[in-house]
Design a protein around this motif. Sequence first.
Motif, PDB file in Angstrom:
ATOM      1  N   THR A   1      48.363  63.799 -21.454  1.00 56.63           N
ATOM      2  CA  THR A   1      47.248  64.470 -20.641  1.00 56.63           C
ATOM      3  C   THR A   1      48.100  64.472 -18.844  1.00 56.63           C
ATOM      4  O   THR A   1      48.995  64.497 -18.836  1.00 56.63           O
ATOM      5  CB  THR A   1      46.072  63.866 -20.622  1.00 56.63           C
TER       6      THR A   1
ATOM      7  N   TYR B   1      45.089  61.864 -14.212  1.00 55.14           N
ATOM      8  CA  TYR B   1      43.474  61.359 -13.861  1.00 55.14           C
ATOM      9  C   TYR B   1      42.811  60.628 -15.227  1.00 55.14           C
ATOM     10  O   TYR B   1      42.710  59.454 -15.020  1.00 55.14           O
ATOM     11  CB  TYR B   1      43.199  62.713 -13.406  1.00 55.14           C
ATOM     12  N   GLU B   2      43.169  60.826 -16.075  1.00 57.51           N
ATOM     13  CA  GLU B   2      42.477  60.784 -17.221  1.00 57.51           C
ATOM     14  C   GLU B   2      43.594  59.250 -17.576  1.00 57.51           C
ATOM     15  O   GLU B   2      42.924  58.137 -18.171  1.00 57.51           O
ATOM     16  CB  GLU B   2      43.203  61.898 -18.598  1.00 57.51           C
ATOM     17  N   ASN B   3      45.152  59.060 -17.414  1.00 60.45           N
ATOM     18  CA  ASN B   3      46.206  58.615 -17.653  1.00 60.45           C
ATOM     19  C   ASN B   3      45.459  56.780 -16.704  1.00 60.45           C
ATOM     20  O   ASN B   3      45.998  56.421 -16.279  1.00 60.45           O
ATOM     21  CB  ASN B   3      46.996  58.204 -17.485  1.00 60.45           C
TER      22      ASN B   3
ATOM     23  N   CYS C   1      42.032  56.543 -15.775  1.00 58.26           N
ATOM     24  CA  CYS C   1      40.635  56.569 -15.609  1.00 58.26           C
ATOM     25  C   CYS C   1      40.135  55.888 -17.389  1.00 58.26           C
ATOM     26  O   CYS C   1      39.101  55.014 -17.673  1.00 58.26           O
ATOM     27  CB  CYS C   1      39.227  57.618 -15.890  1.00 58.26           C
TER      28      CYS C   1
ATOM     29  N   GLY D   1      39.133  57.931 -20.210  1.00 58.83           N
ATOM     30  CA  GLY D   1      37.987  57.799 -19.794  1.00 58.83           C
ATOM     31  C   GLY D   1      36.432  57.777 -19.794  1.00 58.83           C
ATOM     32  O   GLY D   1      35.569  58.016 -20.170  1.00 58.83           O
TER      33      GLY D   1
ATOM     34  N   HIS E   1      46.280  65.689 -11.372  1.00 58.50           N
ATOM     35  CA  HIS E   1      45.986  66.508 -12.971  1.00 58.50           C
ATOM     36  C   HIS E   1      46.740  67.637 -12.912  1.00 58.50           C
ATOM     37  O   HIS E   1      47.548  68.211 -14.110  1.00 58.50           O
ATOM     38  CB  HIS E   1      44.764  67.660 -12.262  1.00 58.50           C
TER      39      HIS E   1
END
Length: 546
Positions: A421, A424-426, A428, A430, A459
């Motif tokens: 992904t 940012y996702e890596n 945070c 989730g 992103h």
Amino acid sequence: MKLYKRKDRLLLFGAMILGGLSAALSAFISILLQRIIDAASSKDMNAFLNLIAFTLLYLTVLGIIGYLEAYCTKLIIKNVTKHLRADIFTGVMNQAPSEYTSRNTADYLSALINDIKMVEENHLVPLMLSSQMIIMFLTTLGILFYLSPIVTAILFFFLILMFLVPSLLGRHMQKRQDACSEKLSEFTAKAKDFLNGYEVIRSYSMLPYILRKYAQSNEETADKKFAADKLLAANECISDLLSILSVIAIVFTSSYLMLTGNITIGTLMALIQLSSTFVAPVVMLMQNVPKITGIKPVLERLEGLSSTHASSPGGIISPCNPLSDPPRFHRDLICTNLTFGYSSDRPVLKNLQIQIEAHGKYALLGESGCGKSTFIKLLTGYTTAFDGDILYDGISIKNLSQEHLNRLTAVIHQNVFLFDTDIYENICLGETFTRQQLDQAVQESGISQFLTTLDHGLHTQVGENGRNLSGGQRQRIAVARALIRRTPILVIDEGTSAVDLKTAHEIEKNLLSQKTLTILTITHHLDESLIQYYDHVFHLENGCVG
């Protein structure tokens, strides 16, 4: 294994009712055929025209019911396979770390893909079809007996022969389907291993060797599948042969009855039609019963995966923690007489005695294989099957849930895993953080140094396991995901080994300068210029602290 949830059971019942109704209506077409032929042979035009109108209405109703039954069946398949995949994935992820790593991850992938497909093809579809065929058989039997008890008796003789075949082949089918499932799992593991080793294969000219290994595994898998299919083919061949013989016998018997004046030509045609609808359900049942019974070992294996839940007896920390509030780290982390080994006769850690004060900076120095990684696993709840104890502010780790431990300790691993992904996702993972928290983690980890070079900033998609990024960039993301959570204890497991010396020095120095953070650096080589920032350096050798 519990395949159907409550709403799916209701849907299954509805689909069976619709399927049974559709099958019964299909059987009654023979009576319709009888009336049409008899009306034509007697030259009754009014009856003939009325039958045409009735037939159109009949087929319309049959089509609507057939569509509703097919729709419900597809919906059941969708719901069951969806919740099966969810239950298996949840069960696998709830396993104790030691249990999870005892199996190849390809086994789990095979269960989620290959075994679920087998359940669909060899249980769900045959079950729905079999229930429909039973109704068709019973309806046809009633009509046959009404038209000609003699023909019914002949068909029963062939029926007995047909039912002997599944009973003889069912047990053998179970063994072969189970062997096929295991071989598919093994094949998935090998294929995954070869694909992951692409760089090594390319660098060492291994392609001819790998192609031979793959061809061997591919052939063995195909052979196991073919072994099961051969049994099914034999079953289907015998079924078809008995079906043809029964139809021929009925044709001769019915023709004789018509020649002797016992039945009309319409009844003759109806009996021939019914002989097919009588035999067809039996043939379908013969072909599907071995599939349904043969899938039992696969269902048992899936149940074993889906029913696995975290519990303390296996060594994993129980999620049912007696503490009502998440613990805070104010005093110290103490390891007392800590002894652990993956086998009872070969301990990796031996009577370890370590005390780490809150807000202190510590380093654990040791060569590869001395037990550093094992020590980290114990600190973070990998298992509680050890002698001695680990105490966080006097509370045994055995009384802390995994969630509580995760709030106490964050680990920056040497081998960084990134999800496919964006950045940012890596970071945070989730959770929700404020913009200020995110910016601070980005700055302190050094991500800000390369972020401006990326087209989409935070992103930007990292690719499979971060393949779109360099090793240093991946490790900075690992640092950021640890820092943003502001856990009181930070463990650095060779956490800056993939970045250049200057950047590593800057990141470590920045971390060590944070007064409220308790740091434990696990390494085989300590930066001499940073030793002054550490309160104490432990030396680990052969599982003991010197």
